[in-house]
Design a protein around this motif. Structure first.
Motif, PDB file in Angstrom:
ATOM      1  N   GLN A 130       0.840  -1.191   0.000  1.00 15.99           N
ATOM      2  CA  GLN A 130       0.000   0.000   0.000  1.00 15.99           C
ATOM      3  C   GLN A 130       0.881   1.248   0.000  1.00 15.99           C
ATOM      4  OE1 GLN A 130      -2.844  -1.162   3.384  1.00 15.99           O
ATOM      5  NE2 GLN A 130      -4.200  -0.196   1.894  1.00 15.99           N
ATOM      6  N   ARG A 131       0.660   2.087  -0.979  1.00 14.78           N
ATOM      7  CA  ARG A 131       1.433   3.326  -1.082  1.00 14.78           C
ATOM      8  C   ARG A 131       0.928   4.324  -0.047  1.00 14.78           C
ATOM      9  NH1 ARG A 131       1.331   6.535  -6.710  1.00 14.78           N
ATOM     10  NH2 ARG A 131      -0.834   5.912  -6.382  1.00 14.78           N
ATOM     11  N   VAL A 132       1.853   5.024   0.597  1.00 10.06           N
ATOM     12  CA  VAL A 132       1.507   5.984   1.634  1.00 10.06           C
ATOM     13  C   VAL A 132       1.926   7.389   1.193  1.00 10.06           C
ATOM     14  CG1 VAL A 132       1.892   6.718   4.020  1.00 10.06           C
ATOM     15  CG2 VAL A 132       1.756   4.280   3.472  1.00 10.06           C
ATOM     16  N   PHE A 133       0.999   8.338   1.331  1.00  6.84           N
ATOM     17  CA  PHE A 133       1.280   9.751   1.105  1.00  6.84           C
ATOM     18  C   PHE A 133       1.171  10.464   2.442  1.00  6.84           C
ATOM     19  CE2 PHE A 133      -0.248   8.088  -2.877  1.00  6.84           C
ATOM     20  CZ  PHE A 133       0.536   8.702  -3.842  1.00  6.84           C
ATOM     21  N   VAL A 134       2.088  11.391   2.733  1.00  5.93           N
ATOM     22  CA  VAL A 134       2.109  12.087   4.018  1.00  5.93           C
ATOM     23  C   VAL A 134       2.062  13.587   3.777  1.00  5.93           C
ATOM     24  CG1 VAL A 134       3.253  12.271   6.245  1.00  5.93           C
ATOM     25  CG2 VAL A 134       3.583  10.219   4.866  1.00  5.93           C
ATOM     26  N   ARG A 135       1.197  14.276   4.542  1.00  2.79           N
ATOM     27  CA  ARG A 135       1.023  15.709   4.310  1.00  2.79           C
ATOM     28  C   ARG A 135       0.765  16.438   5.624  1.00  2.79           C
ATOM     29  NH1 ARG A 135      -1.133  19.863   0.702  1.00  2.79           N
ATOM     30  NH2 ARG A 135      -1.192  21.648   2.095  1.00  2.79           N
ATOM     31  N   GLY A 136       1.428  17.582   5.825  1.00  2.00           N
ATOM     32  CA  GLY A 136       1.220  18.408   7.008  1.00  2.00           C
ATOM     33  C   GLY A 136       0.816  19.816   6.637  1.00  2.00           C
ATOM     34  N   GLY A 137       0.862  20.711   7.629  1.00  2.00           N
ATOM     35  CA  GLY A 137       0.501  22.109   7.417  1.00  2.00           C
ATOM     36  C   GLY A 137       1.678  23.027   7.707  1.00  2.00           C
ATOM     37  N   ARG A 138       1.378  24.263   7.988  1.00  2.00           N
ATOM     38  CA  ARG A 138       2.427  25.281   8.160  1.00  2.00           C
ATOM     39  C   ARG A 138       3.463  24.872   9.206  1.00  2.00           C
ATOM     40  NH1 ARG A 138       1.555  31.551  10.196  1.00  2.00           N
ATOM     41  NH2 ARG A 138       3.726  32.196   9.990  1.00  2.00           N
ATOM     42  N   SER A 140       2.908  21.759  11.165  1.00  2.00           N
ATOM     43  CA  SER A 140       2.894  20.295  11.285  1.00  2.00           C
ATOM     44  C   SER A 140       3.555  19.583  10.110  1.00  2.00           C
ATOM     45  CB  SER A 140       1.457  19.797  11.439  1.00  2.00           C
ATOM     46  OG  SER A 140       0.646  20.200  10.351  1.00  2.00           O
ATOM     47  N   GLN A 141       3.999  20.334   9.089  1.00  3.74           N
ATOM     48  CA  GLN A 141       4.750  19.696   8.006  1.00  3.74           C
ATOM     49  C   GLN A 141       6.027  19.054   8.563  1.00  3.74           C
ATOM     50  OE1 GLN A 141       3.779  19.115   5.013  1.00  3.74           O
ATOM     51  NE2 GLN A 141       5.650  18.342   4.083  1.00  3.74           N
ATOM     52  N   THR A 142       6.534  19.612   9.660  1.00  2.50           N
ATOM     53  CA  THR A 142       7.698  19.019  10.334  1.00  2.50           C
ATOM     54  C   THR A 142       7.406  17.576  10.745  1.00  2.50           C
ATOM     55  OG1 THR A 142       8.357  21.183  11.194  1.00  2.50           O
ATOM     56  CG2 THR A 142       9.289  19.251  12.274  1.00  2.50           C
ATOM     57  N   LEU A 143       6.208  17.340  11.263  1.00  2.93           N
ATOM     58  CA  LEU A 143       5.800  15.987  11.642  1.00  2.93           C
ATOM     59  C   LEU A 143       5.690  15.089  10.418  1.00  2.93           C
ATOM     60  CD1 LEU A 143       2.965  16.894  14.195  1.00  2.93           C
ATOM     61  CD2 LEU A 143       5.311  16.200  14.731  1.00  2.93           C
ATOM     62  N   ALA A 144       5.133  15.637   9.345  1.00  2.00           N
ATOM     63  CA  ALA A 144       4.987  14.866   8.109  1.00  2.00           C
ATOM     64  C   ALA A 144       6.345  14.441   7.566  1.00  2.00           C
ATOM     65  CB  ALA A 144       4.227  15.687   7.072  1.00  2.00           C
ATOM     66  N   GLU A 145       7.292  15.366   7.572  1.00  2.00           N
ATOM     67  CA  GLU A 145       8.627  15.070   7.064  1.00  2.00           C
ATOM     68  C   GLU A 145       9.314  14.003   7.926  1.00  2.00           C
ATOM     69  OE1 GLU A 145      10.115  16.218   4.374  1.00  2.00           O
ATOM     70  OE2 GLU A 145       8.905  17.944   3.787  1.00  2.00           O
ATOM     71  N   TYR A 146       9.102  14.087   9.239  1.00  3.13           N
ATOM     72  CA  TYR A 146       9.729  13.139  10.168  1.00  3.13           C
ATOM     73  C   TYR A 146       9.187  11.727   9.938  1.00  3.13           C
ATOM     74  CZ  TYR A 146      11.685  11.447  14.582  1.00  3.13           C
ATOM     75  OH  TYR A 146      12.380  10.747  15.536  1.00  3.13           O
ATOM     76  N   LEU A 147       7.859  11.626   9.828  1.00  2.00           N
ATOM     77  CA  LEU A 147       7.253  10.315   9.595  1.00  2.00           C
ATOM     78  C   LEU A 147       7.658   9.776   8.224  1.00  2.00           C
ATOM     79  CD1 LEU A 147       5.394   8.034  10.452  1.00  2.00           C
ATOM     80  CD2 LEU A 147       3.468   9.327   9.515  1.00  2.00           C
ATOM     81  N   PHE A 184      -1.634  15.613   8.818  1.00  2.00           N
ATOM     82  CA  PHE A 184      -1.451  16.258  10.114  1.00  2.00           C
ATOM     83  C   PHE A 184      -2.145  17.620  10.032  1.00  2.00           C
ATOM     84  CE2 PHE A 184       2.032  13.320   9.633  1.00  2.00           C
ATOM     85  CZ  PHE A 184       2.186  12.759  10.901  1.00  2.00           C
ATOM     86  N   ASP A 185      -3.139  17.833  10.898  1.00  2.00           N
ATOM     87  CA  ASP A 185      -3.895  19.084  10.834  1.00  2.00           C
ATOM     88  C   ASP A 185      -4.383  19.456  12.230  1.00  2.00           C
ATOM     89  OD1 ASP A 185      -4.918  21.253   9.368  1.00  2.00           O
ATOM     90  OD2 ASP A 185      -6.907  20.323   9.210  1.00  2.00           O
ATOM     91  N   TYR A 186      -3.859  20.571  12.767  1.00  2.00           N
ATOM     92  CA  TYR A 186      -4.173  21.008  14.120  1.00  2.00           C
ATOM     93  C   TYR A 186      -4.888  22.357  14.083  1.00  2.00           C
ATOM     94  CZ  TYR A 186      -1.074  17.151  15.159  1.00  2.00           C
ATOM     95  OH  TYR A 186      -0.520  15.903  15.205  1.00  2.00           O
TER      96      TYR A 186
END
Length: 277
Positions: A130-138, A140-147, A184-186
């Motif tokens: 299963q292909r995974v796409f990861v996306r964060g915000g202003r 929380s993009q830091t969290l997306a990049e880490y994961l 990731f969305d807060y």
């Protein structure tokens, strides 16, 4: 009613039991104009195109004694959800290091417990087909990049979004039923992240959401929701509990993948060594 859960969390937990009329209320409350719920019970009923008794039954179903108690809780929730560094900067805060660290430690413990008690995210991510796409915000993009960095090493078949908006829109065309989007969305939720998640869901992708207790609008698209407390006591919210969730998730996933991950990491080290000569 005394409850640690927000109205949005209660809606998420009870959404399978709502009647068609109650779903109209949910749509209004989680839509673009949640302040419409701050009028009278009859005004809210008119805005949602339902009856006043329906509004009352809805409030009681969520655990409130009546509409006034529900409305008071909703007002408090909106104030917290819309808080920004500018509105919080002049509020009194206890600034002792001990108080801050103790509170943060408790938030991290709760965040790990939330991840452990929820849906089986480890099992979901362990299938590398299963292909995974990861996306964060202003922020929380830091969290997306880490994961993304961890998933790319351990399982592969992972793509990062959120770096170039035009690229995201082009990529979403190829997202389908066999794919997973982790968003990731807060609070002060980011509209472009919500829009991308909605497009991916419409195309059949599984959505996994990391958010706060007030719940991003993306929660309407999925039951795969991971919550963490972000109220650090400072003018800015804390992403430390969410980062702890990712650390813990990575540890569990590495264990779950076992020899598959070990073999992949060894191959990566060999390949990377070519550039060290």
């Amino acid at each position: 009613m005394t409850s640690p859960k927000t109205i949005r969390q209660l809606i998420q937990a009870n959404k399978s039991s709502f009647t068609p009329s109650e779903r109209k209320l949910v749509k209004l409350l989680t839509g673009a104009k949640p302040i419409l719920a701050l009028g009278t019970i009859h005004e809210l009923a008119n805005h949602a195109h339902v009856s006043a008794p329906t509004v009352l039954r809805f409030a009681v179903k969520l655990g409130y004694s009546g509409f006034p108690e529900f409305q008071k809780a909703w007002l408090n929730e909106l104030e917290l959800k819309l808080s920004s560094p500018l509105t919080m900067i002049n509020q009194p805060h206890e600034d002792e290091a001990h108080t801050f660290s103790k509170g943060l430690g408790s938030m991290v413990e709760d965040a790990i417990a939330e991840l452990s008690a929820g849906f089986d995210l480890v099992k979901l991510l362990s299938d590398s087909r299963q292909r995974v796409f990861v996306r964060g915000g202003r922020f929380s993009q830091t969290l997306a990049e880490y994961l993304y960095a961890h998933l790319k090493e351990m399982r592969g078949n992972t793509e990062i979004l959120g770096r170039i908006p035009a690229h995201d829109l082009d990529t979403v065309v190829d997202i389908g039923k066999k794919d997973i989007l982790i968003a990731f969305d807060y609070r002060r939720y980011q509209e472009d992240t919500v829009r991308l998640a909605r497009l991916a869901a419409e195309q059949g992708a599984q959505i996994v959401l990391f958010t706060d207790k007030w719940l991003s609008p993306i929660s309407e698209l999925t039951n795969n929701v991971v919550i963490s407390d972000i109220s650090s006591g400072s003018a800015y919210d804390s992403l430390v509990p969410a980062m702890a969730q990712l650390e813990y998730l990575s540890m569990l996933l590495l264990k779950e993948l076992g020899e598959t991950a070990s073999t992949r990491l060894k191959r990566l080290e060999v390949i990377r060594s070519y550039g060290r000569d």
